[in-house]
Design an enzyme around this catalytic site. Structure first.
Site, PDB file in Angstrom:
ATOM      1  N   SER A  72       0.861  -1.192   0.000  1.00 29.72           N
ATOM      2  CA  SER A  72       0.000   0.000   0.000  1.00 29.72           C
ATOM      3  C   SER A  72       0.889   1.231   0.000  1.00 29.72           C
ATOM      4  CB  SER A  72      -0.930   0.014   1.213  1.00 29.72           C
ATOM      5  OG  SER A  72      -0.202   0.220   2.415  1.00 29.72           O
ATOM      6  N   LYS A  73       0.269   2.376  -0.219  1.00 28.01           N
ATOM      7  CA  LYS A  73       0.999   3.647  -0.181  1.00 28.01           C
ATOM      8  C   LYS A  73       0.010   4.777   0.037  1.00 28.01           C
ATOM      9  CE  LYS A  73       5.396   4.867  -0.700  1.00 28.01           C
ATOM     10  NZ  LYS A  73       6.506   4.123  -0.089  1.00 28.01           N
TER      11      LYS A  73
END
Length: 1051
Positions: A564-565
């Site tokens: 994720s980011k």
């Protein structure tokens, strides 16, 4: 007055009578000026004397007593002079005065003929912005006859909090006495918490208050404001109180608050306590609400109170009245809700509310948030027609705002907790009705497209924090398909994420993209320097976040969490450095708290968050660009206050109870393992004994670049030369190798490259600073120009090298400036450029998702430690835990690097292809095993827990594995699946897994564990046999390399 000499001489002495007794002329032309000057002086003095004689009594009679208490005599004189001059010339009472105060502060005063709604807002918006002085006090005065208002704004200056005058001592004693009675229950004040009135709390609070604040307050209201202060102290919230004005409380200040008012006026006190807001902006957005509600401001007082290590709290008190007493009474409940939101809403939302007063906060915020969501989607259709500015202006045009408001109403109704979830049928009907309305009412095709897409946004929103009372931004949990619609030509080529969160707040928009239910990744702050760059970044905001998240998914293959980011795009254009930092810290808080709104399960969220997703969500954050330790600490503390299980796991790299990536160089430890293996495989040398050269992007004060320099010199002290580096300050180049000790000095002092001692450069060395155009050019081209055996991008913006410019990496003869690239930075080179660099120039590139994966593995271990150990246990054993983590990181890097080059040697394709293939294969196997694990009973799962123990660093397993049940059950399953999948792929290779149908993969993986144990037992029997050592070792190696595969009958 005329001077004595002029008064003693008649004017006639300067004149000569002519033939007529009624005419005169000067004797000489020069006398004209003298005579005129004397006459005018006399007339002006007489006029001024007359004006002063009437203005002073009027001023003394009409200005409130509080004005004389808080305004220094010298400033009162300035005010009186200006007013007298205006009255004398019969000009409108309108003047701006800037005064220097004796204490070093600045006072800005606006004098106007009369008050009106919106006047204060205009004045606040025109205030100067001092770099070194904050707005500290505000006083608003209206004369008793209503003919003039005088508003003063103080910036900086000496605090009066520590004054020891008899007057202040008496005021403090009076407050303490009344507070004691409230604390003891002798007096009850509405809105005052007796717990806040203990002697110690009151004494501590009073010491923080300026004398003018004490002087302007009556006891009950002072204690009520103190209670508001305590309601928000230590946080980031806003507390608001609205109550009727009680004239009896101000009997001692007789007539003081009656300025410009009639008996029919209904007065209301609006008191607010605002945590950590720039006072000038706080005053602006609260004044805007008064204008929107057509309220005149009779009195305003603003004071800033310290809140210890948590910053400060702005106390704003407004006495207001309706401009038209016969108009309907304002909706005070709605105003209170809107005021609490003012600190956090975007300026565009505030402007829309001011222009379209019927919208209110919620609808205005939904419309501006939707415009922001749509920009990265619609920019792919037509970047000019659907620019960020055009989308906003189209949705908010007078012709379109009624329909946009209706769509916002649908959003509100869909998530209204009082009515609960809408049925599928009802939602379909509403959406159909709205789309019909768009088609029948709107002519412009661009507007039609955008309004349909606005309906799409509502349709694809699965969860929101809209109805939470104290939210910091508007958060939307989106169905990812919204962002990968038919407008996106690459949509069918890209993997759909598991989830997307979008947050829209004051001066920022943020995306969080994740590819698995349980996921982790860093938060990155992007702060463009110009409006043009801001618009450009807005258009690619989602794609950057998606790309970073996908890269994270590729590198997270070895850990339980998927990739994720977060990317938080912040508008700090034109701000001073201090204000920029202030806004950045606010944006981090708003973004992270809104994510918590959407994932925590508390009585409040259960009551007020209507959920169309239908299951809990687990995600973890980490720091990335421009996130600082204070941000990390705040996020962890906030997660605890919000009730998130294991809050210390929510954010990695905590300064104390974490593993700081920069301090321990965790990412660079993995990068360097890939460098080592790649140099041996590509350059065919042993880097420990054969000299080689390296160039890097990123500075000595950066995480990856700085630590990589340190590790290079640690591992290859006699063979490596760093021949080029560049960062935000400039470019360093030396073909003979940059001075090792000087680079290490910069690293250990956290200094950038422009601090390099130029005296330590070689004859051909150079330092190019970015303070010249030539310096910028040299910095921006260093990675292309400087020749080196290895290029390590370890800093810089994504997509620096793309298909349009990669050939600049070649010299005039077409030879690459470096034959080997190991990507320490994410997305530095685009996928297409990587492929063309290999196909056309033979450049071998180790992809980011492989090379810099150690950082994410470390963060995952930190999450595990937070689940298994107390903070004290972690700190007591931190040195040993970190040491074991670094061992694990190097192991993970080495097994992948060796597999990567093994696959590259045996099969056609570029290194990035195999890097992606390895990640895809492990992730595919992980998903298959995860699905199988869901079918197992807890007892069966327990038998697989040795896989989790083997995954953990030794010391962490020793200390905490007996508490493994502290890990969420789903997290344990993810840990088993990822451990088993990576074990199989690294041992057996990509084709072992890829050759199996998905339906068989999970069964094979589960059998793999059993067969592996059998092979271990067989190896043990071989070891205990009577065969000679050479034979024993050869057989053991054969069993290790192919025994499991052979037993499973997979070739």
């Amino acid at each position: 007055m005329l001077s004595r000499s002029l008064r003693s001489r008649p004017i006639a002495a300067y004149l000569r009578r002519g033939k007529s007794s009624k005419s005169w002329t000067p004797e000489e032309a020069t006398e004209v000026e003298r005579v005129t000057q004397i006459a005018l002086t006399h007339d002006l003095i007489q006029s001024a004397t007359s004006s002063i004689s009437t203005t002073v009594p009027w001023f003394l009679d009409n200005m409130p007593a509080s004005y004389f208490r808080v305004t220094p005599p010298s400033v009162r004189t300035d005010h009186l002079k200006a007013i007298s001059a205006l009255k004398d010339t019969d000009m409108s009472l309108s003047v701006d005065i800037k005064s220097k105060l004796p204490d070093g502060g600045r006072l800005v005063t606006y004098i106007r003929p009369q008050d009106k709604p919106g006047l204060l807002l205009q004045q606040v918006q025109s205030l100067p912005k001092y770099e070194d002085k904050l707005l500290t006090e505000v006083d608003i005065f209206t004369t008793k006859d209503g003919s003039m208002c005088l508003n003063s704004f103080k910036f900086g200056g000496k605090s009066t909090k520590s004054e020891c005058t008899e007057e202040r001592a008496a005021m403090e004693a009076n407050v303490q006495a009344i507070a004691q009675k409230v604390h003891d229950g002798e007096i009850e004040y509405d809105g005052v918490d007796p717990a806040h009135c203990s002697p110690d709390l009151v004494s501590e609070y009073v010491k923080k208050c300026g004398t003018s604040y004490l002087n302007n307050s009556v006891s009950r209201r002072f204690l009520k404001q103190m209670s508001l202060y305590h309601q928000v102290s230590g946080g980031e919230g806003v507390a608001v109180s609205i109550e009727d004005f009680n004239p009896s409380e101000y009997a001692e200040k007789k007539g003081e608050l009656a300025s410009g008012m009639s008996d029919s006026d209904k007065l209301m006190w609006i008191d607010t306590a605002i945590c950590n807001s720039l006072p000038q902006y706080a005053l602006e957005y609260f004044s805007r609400q008064m204008k929107i509600n057509d309220l005149s401001i009779v009195r305003t007082h603003l004071d800033t109170i310290e809140d210890g290590d948590d910053g400060n709290i702005t106390l704003l008190r407004m006495l207001v009245k309706q401009k038209d007493p016969t108009a309907p009474t304002p909706d005070w409940k709605r105003m209170k809700r809107n005021l609490k939101r003012q600190k956090w809403i975007d300026p565009k939302t505030a402007e829309l509310m001011e222009r379209e007063t019927h919208l209110g906060v919620r609808r205005a915020e939904i419309i501006t948030a939707t415009a922001s969501v749509l920009h990265p989607i619609m920019k792919k259709v037509n970047p000019i027609a659907f620019s960020k500015a055009n989308i906003h202006s189209t949705l908010t045009q007078e012709a379109n705002i009624p329909i946009a408001a209706e769509i916002a109403d649908y959003f509100i109704e869909k998530f209204n907790p009082k009515t609960g979830r809408m049925s599928e049928e009802t939602m379909a009907e509403r959406e159909s009705h709205l789309r019909s309305m768009v088609e029948s009412s709107v002519v412009d095709r661009s507007a039609i497209t955008l309004l349909h897409k606005m309906v799409d946004v509502v349709q694809h929103t699965l969860r929101t924090n809209l109805f939470l009372d104290d939210r910091y931004s508007l958060g939307l949990r989106l169905d990812p398909s919204l962002m990968h619609s038919e407008e996106d030509s690459s949509a069918d080529q890209r993997e759909l994420p598991y989830g997307v969160v979008f947050c829209h707040g004051r001066r920022f928009n943020g995306y969080h993209v994740r590819f698995r239910d349980i996921a982790r990744g860093g938060m990155r702050l992007v702060t463009p320097a110009s409006p043009e760059q801001l618009a450009l970044e807005s258009g690619r905001h989602y794609d950057e976040c998606y790309g970073l998240s996908f890269a994270q998914q590729m590198k997270n293959k070895d850990i339980p969490e998927g990739g994720s980011k977060c990317v938080c795009l912040i508008d700090t254009v034109g701000m001073t450095q201090s204000n920029k930092q202030f806004v950045m810290r606010k944006s981090v808080k708003a973004f992270s708290d809104s994510i918590l709104d959407l994932i925590v399960q508390t009585p409040e969220t259960d009551e007020k968050v209507v959920d169309y997703f239908g299951k809990p969500e687990v995600l973890y954050l980490g720091p990335d660009e421009q996130v600082i330790p204070d941000d990390i600490n705040w996020i962890v503390d906030r997660a605890a206050k919000r009730g998130l299980p294991t809050p210390s796991a929510f954010m990695s790299s905590k300064p104390r109870a974490g593993i700081n990536h920069k301090e321990f160089g965790v990412t660079s430890e993995g990068v360097n393992v890939f460098v080592d293996v790649a140099v041996r495989e590509v350059l065919k040398i042993d880097p420990a004994t054969t000299p080689f050269t390296v160039k890097l992007t990123g500075g000595t004060d950066g995480d990856v670049a700085g630590n990589e320099v340190k590790i290079l010199f640690r591992e290859y002290p006699n063979t490596v030369k760093v021949v080029g580096m560049c960062d935000h300050t400039g470019s360093l180049e030396d073909p003979d190798g940059l001075d090792k000790d000087e680079l290490l000095r910069l690293f250990h002092s956290a200094l950038p490259l422009d601090s390099f001692d130029e005296g330590k450069l070689g004859p051909q060395g150079a330092l190019h600073r970015v303070d010249t155009d030539e310096g910028v050019k040299m910095r921006n081209t260093m990675h292309n120009r400087v020749k080196a055996d290895v290029f390590i991008p370890a800093g810089g913006r994504p997509n620096t090298v793309d298909e349009s410019n990669w050939r600049q990496f070649l010299d005039v003869d077409g030879v690459p400036s470096s034959p080997l690239v190991v990507e320490g930075a994410n997305l530095f080179i685009t996928p297409k450029a990587r492929q063309e660099m290999f196909d056309e120039a033979g450049i071998l590139i180790v992809k980011d998702s492989s090379a810099n994966k150690a950082g994410v593995i470390c963060s995952s271990y930190e999450i595990c430690a937070a689940m298994l150990l107390s903070e004290e246990e972690f700190l007591d054993n931190k040195e040993e835990i970190v040491s074991d983590v670094l061992v694990k990181l190097r192991q993970f890097a080495k097994v992948e690097a060796e597999l990567l080059f093994r696959e590259f040697e045996n099969y056609p394709g570029a290194l990035p292809h195999f890097s992606g293939l390895i990640s895809d294969t492990i992730n595919k196997a992980t998903d298959a095993v995860s699905a199988e694990l869901q079918k197992l009973s807890p007892t069966e799962v327990e038998k697989l827990m040795p896989l989790v123990r083997g995954h953990l660093p030794a010391k962490l397993a020793e200390l905490g594995f007996d508490r493994v049940e502290n890990m969420p059950y789903q997290y344990r399953l993810a840990a088993i699946a990822s451990s088993l999948a990576s074990k199989i792929v690294y041992a057996e290779g990509v084709n072992f897994v890829k050759s199996q149908p998905s339906v068989n993969l999970s069964n094979i993986a589960m059998r793999y564990i059993e067969v592996e144990k059998e092979m271990e037992e067989l190896a043990g029997r071989i070891e205990g046999s009577g065969m000679d050592e050479g034979t024993r070792e050869k057989l053991k190696d054969l069993v290790k390399r192919g025994g499991v595969r052979t037993s499973l009958n997979i070739f």
